[in-house]
Design an enzyme around this catalytic site. Structure first.
Site, PDB file in Angstrom:
ATOM      1  N   CYS A 256       0.693  -1.327   0.106  1.00 43.14           N
ATOM      2  CA  CYS A 256       0.182   0.156  -0.061  1.00 43.14           C
ATOM      3  C   CYS A 256       0.889   1.146   0.069  1.00 43.14           C
ATOM      4  O   CYS A 256       0.426   2.441  -0.177  1.00 43.14           O
ATOM      5  CB  CYS A 256      -1.159  -0.065   1.277  1.00 43.14           C
TER       6      CYS A 256
ATOM      7  N   HIS B 220      -9.108   3.268  -2.367  1.00 49.36           N
ATOM      8  CA  HIS B 220      -7.938   2.864  -2.284  1.00 49.36           C
ATOM      9  C   HIS B 220      -7.382   2.034  -3.342  1.00 49.36           C
ATOM     10  O   HIS B 220      -7.378   0.688  -3.245  1.00 49.36           O
ATOM     11  CB  HIS B 220      -7.719   1.944  -1.046  1.00 49.36           C
TER      12      HIS B 220
END
Ligand code: ZN
Lengths: 145, 390
Positions: B90, B332
């Site tokens: 991430c 995301h």
């Protein structure tokens, strides 16, 4: 007591992770212990950040008694197909001065809490994507009243 | 010890696609849009760009696609230059920015492009198979569970409540409702967050960020390059990338990698948390924002829940966190999120954030982390941006 099914034919989750008896049944978890400072890591790491490079990491049989440090229960199947609900967390092993990741089994299902006394158990990992794999976990010890 | 960078680097332009579901657009198409936007915003043309870093955390896994950076830049007629494809879970987008910053701050190049793109929305009935080769995953670990364990420790140690955690999701959805680029534009109530399906005790569905499609980009320039074009930029006052120490017995109410990263970033920028005006953090799960709030020094350890519930981190609070809506509402796409944070901070520092604008915003901090490793993250990145006279 019923006879437990044999786990002898299963492939270990990682090579060298399990101590096996003469029949191939798992009896313990093998961690790494730094021969310099005594730090225990599981799964065993190749080196110790606190000691000179090349300090040997020796096999170390973990104790089977722990206390739950953190726990959660998963409510949906994993990508690998572990059927829900199931629990896991981190278990403190006081005798080894370390903490390890572990599946957790409650007395009656998945409910496990911080501070619960747990004992090492072995089983075939119930994930569809990796059949025939020997895993481990920690189970809440049955209360004897 | 790490030496400090000899010169300043600036974000001269930013771009991003809307985040959400883009079933009819390719990775490359999304990447092209973000890069074109950022270059136009910076006022640079293809021949100005001397190197590029492209982040994608999922392309190789989900689309079976590699070399995404070169594919996007080929569409734009940009060749010859060094292009590096970056994967850091991430923290992928932030890692691309960090590498672009290095090139400029250390005088290797004057204009470097950082971009990130992912399509992480999975077809119905399929799940994202990230990290499944790890021992923990094979024993049953999934991403929400890792964060649930942090929440479990935080609740046990400090008495943090489900309501306090849910408030993070409520606030970030409120902010997302003001952000036209956000995936979710609708507020949620505390009851809706708490009553949504349980995923990993104590985290419910609305406590978890979505998997999203999208791209974001930033152009990093030297002072000389800005001067030559009479352009303006936002200074990168700190760019720090770190991993964890992975000590088995560490306190799991926070991430050691983040603590280390935050100390280094504040030292590099020469500021304290009090001088930060707004923050974008990795709120992949509600508990994360509470922990980041503490570790980044906006409140004391253990007080993040009460601090959030008091409204201090709302748009109108003393330290607004995730004015963009964060991962929870903006969405995301892992390769792009770190650069979407930079997009938001640049809008805020320029005063162009519209309804989300925070008054007299001069300094912004972006924090993002990625991947599970041992009991910590694989990577943590912090960027501090500020308005300075170039
Ligand atoms: Zn050692």
């Amino acid at each position: 007591m019923t006879d437990k099914p044999s786990l002898a034919g299963l492939a270990p989750l990682r090579p060298g992770m399990f101590r096996l008896d003469a029949n191939g049944e798992p009896t313990g978890l093998v961690a790494g212990r730094c021969s310099g400072c005594g730090r225990v890591t599981f799964p065993a790491r190749a080196g110790c950040p606190h000691c000179p490079p090349g300090t040997p990491v020796e096999d170390h049989l973990l104790s089977g008694d722990g206390v739950v440090y953190a726990a959660t229960t998963i409510r949906l199947p994993s990508a690998l197909g572990h059927p829900a609900p199931y629990s896991y967390g981190y278990v403190d092993l006081a005798a080894d001065d370390t903490r390890i990741f572990a599946p957790l089994v409650g007395e009656k299902g998945p409910a496990v809490s911080v501070g619960d006394a747990v004992r090492l158990v072995f089983f075939e990992i119930p994930a569809k994507a990796i059949p025939g794999t020997l895993g481990y976990g920690f189970a809440v010890q049955e209360s004897r009243s | 010890m790490t030496r400090s960078a000899p010169s300043s680097a600036f974000v001269a332009g930013v771009g991003m696609t809307a985040f959400g579901k883009h079933p009819d657009r390719s990775l490359i198409d999304l990447g092209v849009e973000a890069v074109q936007d950022a270059m136009a915003d910076a006022g640079v043309v293809p021949r100005d760009v001397q190197a590029a870093y492209c982040g994608s955390a999922m392309a190789a896994l989900v689309q079976k696609e590699t070399g995404v950076g070169q594919s996007v830049l080929m569409q734009l007629g940009m060749g010859r230059i060094p292009v590096v494809n970056v994967e850091n879970a991430c923290a992928t987008g932030a890692t691309a920015l960090h590498l672009a910053w290095r090139d400029v701050a250390w005088g290797i190049h004057d204009v470097v492009l950082a971009f990130g793109v992912d399509k992480a929305v999975m077809p119905k009935g399929t799940v994202l198979e990230a990290g499944i080769a790890q021992v923990e995953a094979q024993l049953g670990d999934i991403f929400p569970g890792t964060f649930a364990l942090i929440a479990n420790r935080h609740m046990t140690t400090y008495g943090t409540t489900p309501e306090q955690m849910a408030q993070v999701s409520v606030k970030n959805h409120d902010n997302g409702a003001l952000n036209p680029k956000a995936q979710f534009n609708k507020p949620v109530t505390l009851d809706e967050v708490l009553a949504s399906p349980m995923i990993a005790d104590p985290l419910t569905l609305f406590s978890c960020c979505p998997n999203s499609d999208g791209a974001a980009a930033a152009v990093v320039c030297s002072r000389a390059s800005l001067k030559a074009r009479s352009a303006e930029g936002v200074e990168i006052a700190a760019s720090v990338l770190a991993s964890g120490d992975y000590e088995p017995l560490r306190d799991m109410t926070f991430w050691e990698s983040e603590r280390h990263c935050a100390r280094s970033a504040y030292a590099a920028a020469g500021i304290s948390p009090r001088e930060v005006d707004l923050v974008e953090v990795h709120d992949a799960f509600t508990i994360s924002e509470i922990v980041h709030c503490e570790t980044l020094g906006f409140c004391a350890a253990g007080e993040g829940g009460a601090f959030t519930a008091s409204g201090e981190t709302a748009l109108t609070g003393s330290i607004p966190i995730n004015p963009s809506g964060g991962l929870l509402a903006r969405g995301h796409p892992p390769g792009a999120s770190g650069l979407a944070q930079i997009y938001e901070i640049v809008q805020q520092l320029r005063g162009t954030a519209g309804e989300r604008q925070i008054r007299s915003a001069e300094t912004g901090l972006a924090q993002i982390m990625g991947g599970n490793k041992g009991n910590d993250a694989q990577a943590c990145a912090i960027h501090i941006l500020r308005n300075t006279v170039a």
